[in-house]
Design a protein around this motif. Structure first.
Motif, PDB file in Angstrom:
ATOM      1  N   ARG A 121       0.771  -1.346   0.165  1.00 23.69           N
ATOM      2  CA  ARG A 121       0.170  -0.063  -0.021  1.00 23.69           C
ATOM      3  C   ARG A 121       0.950   1.300   0.174  1.00 23.69           C
ATOM      4  O   ARG A 121       0.562   2.233  -0.800  1.00 23.69           O
ATOM      5  N   VAL A 122       1.868   1.182   0.935  1.00 23.15           N
ATOM      6  CA  VAL A 122       2.712   2.600   1.021  1.00 23.15           C
ATOM      7  C   VAL A 122       3.629   2.687  -0.235  1.00 23.15           C
ATOM      8  O   VAL A 122       3.910   3.730  -0.651  1.00 23.15           O
ATOM      9  N   LEU A 123       4.187   1.558  -0.771  1.00 19.56           N
ATOM     10  CA  LEU A 123       5.088   1.700  -1.746  1.00 19.56           C
ATOM     11  C   LEU A 123       4.337   1.284  -3.153  1.00 19.56           C
ATOM     12  O   LEU A 123       5.207   2.033  -4.279  1.00 19.56           O
ATOM     13  N   THR A 124       3.426   0.946  -3.296  1.00 23.43           N
ATOM     14  CA  THR A 124       2.403   0.596  -4.701  1.00 23.43           C
ATOM     15  C   THR A 124       3.667  -0.065  -5.627  1.00 23.43           C
ATOM     16  O   THR A 124       3.828   0.465  -6.678  1.00 23.43           O
ATOM     17  N   ASP A 125       4.453  -0.927  -4.970  1.00 24.29           N
ATOM     18  CA  ASP A 125       5.327  -1.681  -5.807  1.00 24.29           C
ATOM     19  C   ASP A 125       5.745  -3.192  -5.197  1.00 24.29           C
ATOM     20  O   ASP A 125       6.295  -3.109  -3.928  1.00 24.29           O
ATOM     21  N   ARG A 126       5.126  -4.018  -5.826  1.00 21.26           N
ATOM     22  CA  ARG A 126       5.540  -5.427  -5.343  1.00 21.26           C
ATOM     23  C   ARG A 126       6.701  -5.799  -4.822  1.00 21.26           C
ATOM     24  O   ARG A 126       6.955  -6.515  -3.804  1.00 21.26           O
ATOM     25  N   LEU A 127       7.378  -5.489  -5.775  1.00 20.78           N
ATOM     26  CA  LEU A 127       9.116  -5.963  -5.578  1.00 20.78           C
ATOM     27  C   LEU A 127       9.683  -5.113  -4.320  1.00 20.78           C
ATOM     28  O   LEU A 127      10.436  -5.978  -3.442  1.00 20.78           O
ATOM     29  N   LEU A 128       9.562  -4.070  -4.224  1.00 19.21           N
ATOM     30  CA  LEU A 128      10.001  -3.336  -3.046  1.00 19.21           C
ATOM     31  C   LEU A 128       9.277  -3.702  -1.889  1.00 19.21           C
ATOM     32  O   LEU A 128      10.114  -3.606  -0.649  1.00 19.21           O
ATOM     33  N   ALA A 129       7.832  -3.980  -1.998  1.00 18.96           N
ATOM     34  CA  ALA A 129       7.276  -4.617  -0.547  1.00 18.96           C
ATOM     35  C   ALA A 129       7.760  -5.815  -0.239  1.00 18.96           C
ATOM     36  O   ALA A 129       7.869  -6.123   1.000  1.00 18.96           O
ATOM     37  N   GLU A 130       8.311  -6.541  -1.292  1.00 16.92           N
ATOM     38  CA  GLU A 130       9.103  -7.866  -0.823  1.00 16.92           C
ATOM     39  C   GLU A 130       9.835  -7.713  -0.173  1.00 16.92           C
ATOM     40  O   GLU A 130      10.499  -8.355   0.980  1.00 16.92           O
ATOM     41  N   GLU A 131      10.753  -6.659  -0.607  1.00 16.42           N
ATOM     42  CA  GLU A 131      12.000  -6.251   0.126  1.00 16.42           C
ATOM     43  C   GLU A 131      11.919  -6.046   1.627  1.00 16.42           C
ATOM     44  O   GLU A 131      12.524  -6.182   2.422  1.00 16.42           O
ATOM     45  N   VAL A 132      10.946  -5.196   1.769  1.00 13.14           N
ATOM     46  CA  VAL A 132      10.513  -4.737   3.029  1.00 13.14           C
ATOM     47  C   VAL A 132      10.141  -5.938   3.901  1.00 13.14           C
ATOM     48  O   VAL A 132      10.518  -5.937   5.102  1.00 13.14           O
ATOM     49  N   ALA A 133       9.203  -6.599   3.377  1.00  9.46           N
ATOM     50  CA  ALA A 133       8.722  -7.502   4.309  1.00  9.46           C
ATOM     51  C   ALA A 133       9.752  -8.831   4.629  1.00  9.46           C
ATOM     52  O   ALA A 133       9.990  -9.238   5.618  1.00  9.46           O
ATOM     53  N   GLN A 134      10.669  -8.938   3.538  1.00  4.47           N
ATOM     54  CA  GLN A 134      11.940  -9.677   3.889  1.00  4.47           C
ATOM     55  C   GLN A 134      12.692  -9.421   5.155  1.00  4.47           C
ATOM     56  O   GLN A 134      13.081  -9.886   5.931  1.00  4.47           O
ATOM     57  N   ASP A 135      12.899  -7.943   4.841  1.00  7.39           N
ATOM     58  CA  ASP A 135      13.673  -7.343   5.942  1.00  7.39           C
ATOM     59  C   ASP A 135      13.051  -7.343   7.262  1.00  7.39           C
ATOM     60  O   ASP A 135      13.707  -7.880   8.336  1.00  7.39           O
ATOM     61  N   VAL A 136      11.661  -7.086   7.382  1.00  4.79           N
ATOM     62  CA  VAL A 136      10.752  -7.056   8.666  1.00  4.79           C
ATOM     63  C   VAL A 136      11.186  -8.749   9.297  1.00  4.79           C
ATOM     64  O   VAL A 136      11.504  -8.671  10.393  1.00  4.79           O
ATOM     65  N   PHE A 137      11.086  -9.706   8.624  1.00  5.84           N
ATOM     66  CA  PHE A 137      11.310 -10.910   9.220  1.00  5.84           C
ATOM     67  C   PHE A 137      12.630 -11.567   9.332  1.00  5.84           C
ATOM     68  O   PHE A 137      12.994 -12.178  10.465  1.00  5.84           O
ATOM     69  N   VAL A 138      13.448 -10.955   8.500  1.00  4.65           N
ATOM     70  CA  VAL A 138      14.951 -11.363   8.793  1.00  4.65           C
ATOM     71  C   VAL A 138      15.340 -10.667  10.115  1.00  4.65           C
ATOM     72  O   VAL A 138      16.076 -11.223  11.004  1.00  4.65           O
ATOM     73  N   ARG A 139      14.915  -9.544  10.470  1.00  3.71           N
ATOM     74  CA  ARG A 139      15.461  -8.685  11.601  1.00  3.71           C
ATOM     75  C   ARG A 139      14.687  -9.426  12.761  1.00  3.71           C
ATOM     76  O   ARG A 139      15.231  -9.626  13.847  1.00  3.71           O
ATOM     77  N   LEU A 140      13.244  -9.908  12.785  1.00  2.00           N
ATOM     78  CA  LEU A 140      12.730 -10.536  13.664  1.00  2.00           C
ATOM     79  C   LEU A 140      13.524 -11.762  14.025  1.00  2.00           C
ATOM     80  O   LEU A 140      13.760 -12.239  15.277  1.00  2.00           O
ATOM     81  N   TRP A 141      13.945 -12.322  12.957  1.00  2.00           N
ATOM     82  CA  TRP A 141      14.971 -13.558  13.224  1.00  2.00           C
ATOM     83  C   TRP A 141      16.220 -13.446  14.093  1.00  2.00           C
ATOM     84  O   TRP A 141      16.476 -13.930  14.989  1.00  2.00           O
ATOM     85  N   HIS A 142      16.800 -12.409  13.654  1.00  3.62           N
ATOM     86  CA  HIS A 142      18.221 -11.923  14.193  1.00  3.62           C
ATOM     87  C   HIS A 142      17.933 -11.185  15.465  1.00  3.62           C
ATOM     88  O   HIS A 142      18.847 -11.366  16.189  1.00  3.62           O
ATOM     89  N   GLU A 143      16.996 -10.400  15.547  1.00  2.00           N
ATOM     90  CA  GLU A 143      16.958  -9.607  16.656  1.00  2.00           C
ATOM     91  C   GLU A 143      15.431  -9.697  17.489  1.00  2.00           C
ATOM     92  O   GLU A 143      14.497  -8.574  17.587  1.00  2.00           O
ATOM     93  N   PRO A 144      15.055 -10.938  17.892  1.00  6.51           N
ATOM     94  CA  PRO A 144      13.714 -10.990  18.272  1.00  6.51           C
ATOM     95  C   PRO A 144      13.484 -10.334  19.637  1.00  6.51           C
ATOM     96  O   PRO A 144      12.491  -9.842  20.227  1.00  6.51           O
ATOM     97  N   GLY A 145      14.561 -10.058  20.532  1.00  8.18           N
ATOM     98  CA  GLY A 145      14.446  -9.374  21.681  1.00  8.18           C
ATOM     99  C   GLY A 145      14.100  -7.820  21.495  1.00  8.18           C
ATOM    100  O   GLY A 145      13.628  -7.078  22.484  1.00  8.18           O
ATOM    101  N   ARG A 146      14.148  -7.323  20.184  1.00  9.44           N
ATOM    102  CA  ARG A 146      13.476  -6.059  19.934  1.00  9.44           C
ATOM    103  C   ARG A 146      12.101  -5.929  20.380  1.00  9.44           C
ATOM    104  O   ARG A 146      11.485  -4.923  20.476  1.00  9.44           O
ATOM    105  N   PHE A 147      11.237  -7.061  20.071  1.00 16.14           N
ATOM    106  CA  PHE A 147      10.068  -7.165  20.306  1.00 16.14           C
ATOM    107  C   PHE A 147       9.770  -7.341  21.859  1.00 16.14           C
ATOM    108  O   PHE A 147      10.284  -8.215  22.668  1.00 16.14           O
TER     109      PHE A 147
END
Ligand SMILES: [Zn+2]
Lengths: 196, 246
Positions: free
Chosen positions: A43-69
């Motif tokens: 919705r924010v990016l109106t670009d599926r490829l960029l959105a995939e990058e963002v989503a990837q980033d979000v979950f990879v970061r959750l994997w590496h830094e779960p303590g941030r939650f």
């Protein structure tokens, strides 16, 4: 709850399991929230490829830094969405800055970025009914300010400029609109829970 | 922008900040302030929860996205097959909006920062109000014009439990419609006060009508399933939730 039944685990339990390098816990978090994270980034990016990058980033970061939650400070869903939104907005704004430089160089008119048309058919068809009802109960100015800021990735100043409203008014509308939205949702929950 | 904003100006920015709709220098000012101000932190968290409810959930991410996520991990076991977590199966039915459960979880979580883990006793509620006298009392409570009523409903909408809270803080919950529990588990009643759940007592494994006490500031009631003796905080997701009438 069986200890290994992650589908029944709370978000907090999931994140603890992720901290123990359990990839199935990350998969469960992705299954619960991946669609929303991807949808918001789209919705924010109106670009599926960029959105995939963002989503990837979000979950990879959750994997590496779960303590941030911190489960004391909100739901995992809002934590992940806030991260996705922040990343997406960074991309939108750096893109705007790039276009701004080009515009100064080439005297081109800047294109209007995503989020102007916030009531696409797809959204109307798919948004949860009650949330849409609650949004519909907002004064139009509040609704518009929230949608342009949240889904359009705009600052309140940009929203004010494109609507020709005072900045202070837009700032207040975002805050009061979010509060009103919350109250509306609570009312709808209550109506919904009333016995017929 | 002036970094020495008054608290009022800071507050005015909280909604926009929660939506990433402030300039970079404003964001810095806000972040500095939030580190030392639990009240503003709680407001930002609440705005973010609300915003999160606006995000639709039905857009399937492309299948290769999960592969990209696992590719971003290093030195970890090989990726598992996501197909075994059939996404569609857990989709809530139309009758139970997904955000109802989400909202309940939000309500429980929000303000939990201020929920100091106290060594409170989770008193067994005075259950099984058999006597005629108490039944009359319950009836009177439900008919009291000053009473606030609530219907607590399960996530699937199958179970309704009615409750009433009187102005003096006395409440009654008609929990006898809940199925009996076994295996060392009990029902526990929660009162949502200032967005934080407070135990209103343990309803036992075979709940009946029960009397409880809760603050006048209670906005919602919830029932969760907990180990015998009760818990300090509700196990999520809570089983039933209901807002109290204003
Ligand atoms: Zn503050």
């Amino acid at each position: 709850m069986r200890e290994d039944d992650l589908t029944q685990a709370s978000d907090a339990q999931l994140v603890v399991a992720i901290g123990r390098w359990r990839q199935d816990a990350l998969a469960e978090a992705y299954r619960r929230h991946g669609g929303a994270v991807f949808a918001l980034a789209c919705r924010v990016l109106t670009d599926r490829l960029l959105a995939e990058e963002v989503a990837q980033d979000v979950f990879v970061r959750l994997w590496h830094e779960p303590g941030r939650f911190d489960p004391q400070r909100g739901s995992l869903r809002s934590f992940l969405l806030a991260h996705a939104h922040n990343r997406a907005v960074d991309i939108v704004r750096s893109e705007e800055a790039r276009r701004g430089r080009e515009r100064r160089q080439h005297q081109e008119r800047v294109r209007v970025s995503a989020g102007e048309d916030v009531e696409g058919d797809v959204w109307d068809l798919t948004v949860a009914e009650h949330v849409r009802d609650a949004l519909g109960l907002l004064p139009p100015g509040e609704r518009q300010a929230i949608e342009m800021a949240y889904f359009g990735g705009k600052t309140y100043r940009q929203v004010a400029a494109s609507l020709g409203e005072p900045e202070g008014t837009v700032k207040s509308r975002i805050r009061s609109g979010l509060r009103r939205l919350r109250d509306n949702l609570a009312d709808l929950v209550w109506e919904d829970s009333r016995e017929p | 922008m002036n970094p020495r904003l008054g608290h009022h100006e800071i507050e005015e920015l909280l909604g926009a900040y929660a939506l990433d709709a402030v300039d970079a220098d404003e964001a810095l000012t806000l972040e500095n302030h939030l580190r030392g101000c639990p009240r503003c932190r709680a407001e930002v968290a609440a705005h973010r929860e609300t915003a999160a409810l606006l995000v639709e959930d039905r857009l399937e991410p492309p299948p290769e996205l999960w592969d990209r996520v696992t590719a971003g991990m290093e030195e970890v076991p090989p990726p598992i097959d996501l197909a075994q977590f059939a996404r569609a199966e857990r989709r809530p039915s139309r009758a139970t909006p997904w955000w109802l459960a989400a909202a309940a979880a939000v309500a429980v979580v929000l303000g939990a920062g201020s929920f100091v883990v106290q060594q409170q006793r989770h008193d067994q509620l005075q259950a099984a109000l058999h006597s005629q006298e108490v039944a009359v009392e319950v009836l009177a409570a439900f008919n009291d014009p000053g009473a606030r009523l609530a219907t607590l409903r399960s996530g699937d909408g199958q179970v309704h439990v009615r409750a009433v809270l009187l102005r003096d803080g006395t409440g009654y919950v008609l929990a006898d419609r809940l199925p009996d529990l076994s295996g060392g588990r009990v029902y526990q009643l929660w009162a949502m006060v200032d967005g934080a759940p407070r135990s209103a007592g343990v309803l036992g494994a075979e709940p009946a009508m029960a009397r409880f006490h809760a603050s006048n500031a209670t906005t919602a009631l919830a029932i969760s399933i907990e180990p015998v003796g009760g818990a300090e905080q509700p196990t999520l997701p809570v089983l039933l939730t209901g807002l109290l009438e204003a």
